[in-house]
Enzyme design. Structure first.
Site, PDB file in Angstrom:
ATOM      1  N   ILE A  71      13.935   6.499  -1.988  1.00 31.41           N
ATOM      2  CA  ILE A  71      13.581   6.383  -3.406  1.00 31.41           C
ATOM      3  C   ILE A  71      14.792   5.827  -4.146  1.00 31.41           C
ATOM      4  CG2 ILE A  71      12.902   7.655  -5.476  1.00 31.41           C
ATOM      5  CD1 ILE A  71      10.718   7.330  -3.229  1.00 31.41           C
ATOM      6  N   LYS A 116      10.160   1.593   0.208  1.00 32.67           N
ATOM      7  CA  LYS A 116       8.803   1.049   0.177  1.00 32.67           C
ATOM      8  C   LYS A 116       8.204   1.385  -1.189  1.00 32.67           C
ATOM      9  CE  LYS A 116       7.915   3.282   4.098  1.00 32.67           C
ATOM     10  NZ  LYS A 116       7.439   3.734   5.431  1.00 32.67           N
ATOM     11  N   VAL A 121       5.531   2.765  -4.251  1.00 33.58           N
ATOM     12  CA  VAL A 121       4.792   3.986  -4.580  1.00 33.58           C
ATOM     13  C   VAL A 121       3.656   3.748  -5.578  1.00 33.58           C
ATOM     14  CG1 VAL A 121       6.740   5.495  -4.115  1.00 33.58           C
ATOM     15  CG2 VAL A 121       6.391   4.684  -6.445  1.00 33.58           C
ATOM     16  N   GLY A 122       3.560   2.515  -6.095  1.00 28.76           N
ATOM     17  CA  GLY A 122       2.597   2.239  -7.167  1.00 28.76           C
ATOM     18  C   GLY A 122       1.160   2.575  -6.802  1.00 28.76           C
ATOM     19  N   GLU A 123       0.743   2.251  -5.614  1.00 27.67           N
ATOM     20  CA  GLU A 123      -0.662   2.451  -5.255  1.00 27.67           C
ATOM     21  C   GLU A 123      -0.911   3.812  -4.605  1.00 27.67           C
ATOM     22  OE1 GLU A 123      -0.286  -1.909  -5.691  1.00 27.67           O
ATOM     23  OE2 GLU A 123      -2.180  -0.874  -5.750  1.00 27.67           O
TER      24      GLU A 123
HETATM   25 MO1  MOS Z   1      -1.803  -4.041  -8.389  1.00 30.18          MO
HETATM   26  S1  MOS Z   1      -3.769  -3.892  -8.140  1.00 30.18           S
HETATM   27  O1  MOS Z   1      -1.114  -4.406  -6.990  1.00 30.18           O
HETATM   28  O2  MOS Z   1      -1.393  -4.724  -9.788  1.00 30.18           O
END
Ligand code: MOS
Length: 740
Positions: free
Chosen positions: A627, A699, A701-703
């Site tokens: 992180i 790596k 973490v958004g999704e």
């Molecule tokens: Mo996103 S759906 O990778 O903006």
């Protein structure tokens, strides 16, 4: 915040680099840019879902105060990318203002341009549009059952098909999700300014300045270097800024036709149909196990809607192929074209929908097996990706299960549903997991080391909110071993070296690798410079020199030491400039499966009389390598949880199928989570570097923050009530309570 220095954004180590700009209102979002002689464009949208525009009468509108033009198929100038020569670039998707076909309710049919936003708004209703209507289909539920209406979008098989049916214990269930809409705070806008015939500057809300630049250059057939795209700040996007929608060329067309800058703004209702959405879905999962819980077969079918004029497909069934060990897996995916606008990627595209079903089905199976759902997942854990047979570069899911279990108080969960009641509320615990691809793309970063020792980094990316500048500054500070306040990351301008579109949870890995590389290159250059310029370094090699706190020093027995600022002065360099490209995936990376993982834990209470569902506690765990920025990574996870609560309990776009019109295109009627819907959320990261993915071990973490979350909620609601909702969002009525 400390303000006692003269360098970049005055911020403490864990503040956002752009916090001061944003909270003071100095940050300018696309629509806020004011320009001399600016005109305002607003769309007139169709009031039928399918058919033909027979006539647009603009005469009343043209007489209204301040109105400059009404542009439609009747008078739209030629656009090279709209009707290209054979083999040349063609604009993909709907060509706005181009023809008289209506493909969905609310499709732009004309653009009113006026000298002010108010005058443009006032003139909208004066444009008289006459239509010839055709029969439309917008009803997903009705049409998904018509086999001939479906378009195959891929299938997959390993081992025996439908093997789950032969298992001693199996479940088979259907799951449904409605259309969900990104609903970012900032609405989309584009300002176009032409300088002559072949030079175009646009301010645009986009997740990819370079991608928008390329699209516009090709659409208007001008050299890419003559198009400049500026996106300094983005107020949320979640995927709807990943492509250029209709308003982008419309602004460019109008600005060219009128020979003055034009700003086209979307209204909030238009945000529900003109910038994509998560498609509606139907899924069926069959999953079977032996008595010990070992999976014998998984079958996953899905249908999701697309428009009539474009195919939009996403990886809804893909997770079922590889998240758990299972020899027999088959999947089948189809699209259902409807008279709606085209869907698009929305946070966790595909996986969010697929994991909702898969992680619900596994929970259902756990009750059949009388097995703890975490134990069931551990039973089917694998270090080798069963789809491509590659070992995972790093997979610390077991730590996530263990930590989450403790933090949520899993020991208080009843194995039997509907058993815990406190003060009139039924209590339940649930969990669900997520996975998303992680990798490294190519990105270029320019570094400028100035004579005061400060560093500016530049790349043509935009930041839709995750905190790209903050994390990039941290990568640079760590590589350089220097204070963060002397480093600035500049983005939002396509003139900078090419960077990726912000999407697919890839920014930290891709851009961070390039930042790390350009800083390492600078360190090398500084060491060489010291050997050349500083007598005390003359007999050292690069390997003998280290850099910390803006000082080069010998790691050998030597007193050699020189500050970076002093070294610049000695060498007579006012500036060192380096540009580096991180490159894409390496051959080493291709030997591994590389993913980020998450596991979400939820405690809910459901009112025993009204069926009201309240989340009481959320623990969300992420396995995403190292992180980089605790604060912004945590914020990403919080945002994903809020999105997940919306998906589980609130969000649903409704369409009046009689007319094809969206019935709840407003933030008052499309329900998003409120502050009172959000419980205590604990975020925990494994925080171990991935040794393969890139040089910084990080790596995305958004999704993963959202993927699997809705299942955790439905599973907890089942644990509380014994009622399984397989049709999101969960409502009291679906739980069998009367509407109050
Ligand atoms: Mo996103 S759906 O990778 O903006």
């Amino acid at each position: 915040m400390s303000t006692n220095h003269n360098f970049f954004a005055p911020f403490a180590d864990d503040d956002r680099a752009d916090a001061a700009e944003k909270v003071t209102g100095r940050a300018k979002f696309t629509a806020e840019h004011a320009l001399p002689n600016l005109a305002y464009g607003l769309f007139v949208c169709s009031t039928i879902a399918k058919g033909t525009v027979t006539k647009i009468n603009e005469s009343d509108a043209l007489k209204a105060p301040g109105v400059l033009d009404v542009i439609s198929f009747q008078n739209c100038p030629a656009v090279p990318g709209y009707s290209p020569a054979k083999g040349a670039f063609e604009w993909s998707g709907l060509k706005t203002l181009y023809d008289n076909k209506v493909r969905f309710y609310g499709q732009p049919v004309a653009l009113v341009v006026a000298d002010s936003f108010e005058n443009a708004t006032a003139a909208l209703n004066l444009v008289k549009v006459t239509y010839e209507k055709e029969a439309h289909e917008t009803d997903f539920e009705k049409n998904r059952k018509i086999e001939t209406a479906l378009k195959p979008a891929g299938n997959y098989k390993r081992g025996t098909e439908k093997a789950y049916k032969t298992a001693p214990v199996f479940i088979e269930a259907e799951y449904k999700t409605p259309i969900e809409v990104h609903s970012p705070m900032e609405m989309h806008a584009t300002i176009a300014i032409w300088d002559g015939d072949d030079k175009l500057t646009v301010y645009d809300k986009t997740q990819g300045p370079k991608s928008t630049q390329g699209t516009l250059a090709k659409t208007f057939n001008i050299p890419q270097k003559n198009v400049r795209v500026i996106t300094e700040y983005v107020g949320g996007a979640f995927g709807n800024g990943l492509r250029s929608w209709l308003h982008v060329p419309a602004a460019c067309i109008a600005a060219k036709k009128l020979n003055r800058p034009v700003k086209v703004l979307l209204t909030r209702p238009q945000m529900f149909s003109l910038v994509g959405y998560r498609p509606q879905s139907w899924q069926k999962i069959g999953i079977g196990a032996d008595k010990t819980g070992k999976f014998i077969g998984i079958s996953h079918s899905a249908i999701s809607n697309t428009s009539r004029y474009e195919d939009f497909r996403e990886g809804i069934v893909d997770v079922s192929k590889f998240l758990y060990a299972c020899d027999n897996v088959d999947t089948d995916y189809k699209m259902l074209p409807l008279d709606l606008s085209t869907p698009t990627w929305m946070r966790g595209p595909g996986e969010v929908t697929g994991c909702y079903a898969l992680e619900s089905a596994i929970d259902e199976l756990s009750y059949q097996l009388k097995m703890d759902p975490i134990e069931l997942r551990i039973k089917n854990f694998t270090d080798i990706n069963p789809e491509n047979k590659l070992p995972w570069s790093a997979k610390n899911l077991l730590d996530c299960y263990e930590t989450g279990k403790t933090k949520i108080g899993w020991k208080n969960r009843s194995a039997q549903p509907g058993k815990i009641k406190e003060n009139g509320w039924l209590i339940g615990y649930g969990m669900g997991g997520g996975v998303f691809g992680a990798g490294k793309g190519a990105a270029s970063v320019r570094l400028l080391l100035k004579e005061d020792g400060s560093i500016v980094l530049q790349s043509a990316v935009s930041d839709m909110g995750p905190g790209t500048s903050t994390s990039m500054v941290k990568v640079a500070a760590e590589t350089m071993q220097m204070p963060i306040y002397k480093i600035k990351f500049s983005l939002g301008d396509s003139d900078y070296p090419p960077g990726p579109s912000q999407g697919g949870s890839g920014t930290t890995s891709t851009l961070g690798s390039a930042v790390n590389l350009v800083c390492e290159t600078l360190k090398q250059a500084l060491k060489e410079l010291a050997i050349q310029q500083v007598p005390a370094f003359k007999n050292l090699t690069v390997a003998d020199i280290d850099i910390k706190n803006e000082t080069l020093f010998s790691t050998k027995e030597s007193n050699a030491k020189v500050g970076i600022v002093e070294l610049m002065k000695l060498s007579g360099k006012p500036l060192i400039e380096i540009t580096k490209d991180s490159g894409g995936a390496t051959p080493e990376m291709r030997k591994y499966a590389i993913n980020s993982f998450s596991v979400h834990f939820v405690k809910v209470r459901v009112h025993a009389k009204t069926g009201e569902v309240q989340l009481q506690h959320v623990v969300t765990t992420g396995d995403a390598g190292k992180i980089i920025s605790e604060n912004t990574a945590r914020s990403q996870m919080l945002g994903g949880v809020v999105g997940g609560i919306g998906m589980a309990l609130k969000e649903e776009l409704t369409i009046n199928h009689e007319t094809g019109e969206i019935a709840n295109a407003s933030l008052g009627t499309y329900h998003l989570p409120l502050h009172t819907d959000i419980p205590q959320i604990d975020v925990w990261f494994v925080n171990k570097p991935d040794p393969i993915v890139n040089s910084i071990g990080a790596k995305g973490v958004g999704e993963i923050s959202l993927i699997g979350f809705a299942a955790a909620v439905t599973n907890a609601v089942y644990n509380a009530t014994g009622k399984r909702v397989r049709d999101l969002p969960i409502t009291a009525e679906k739980l069998g309570f009367k509407k109050v």
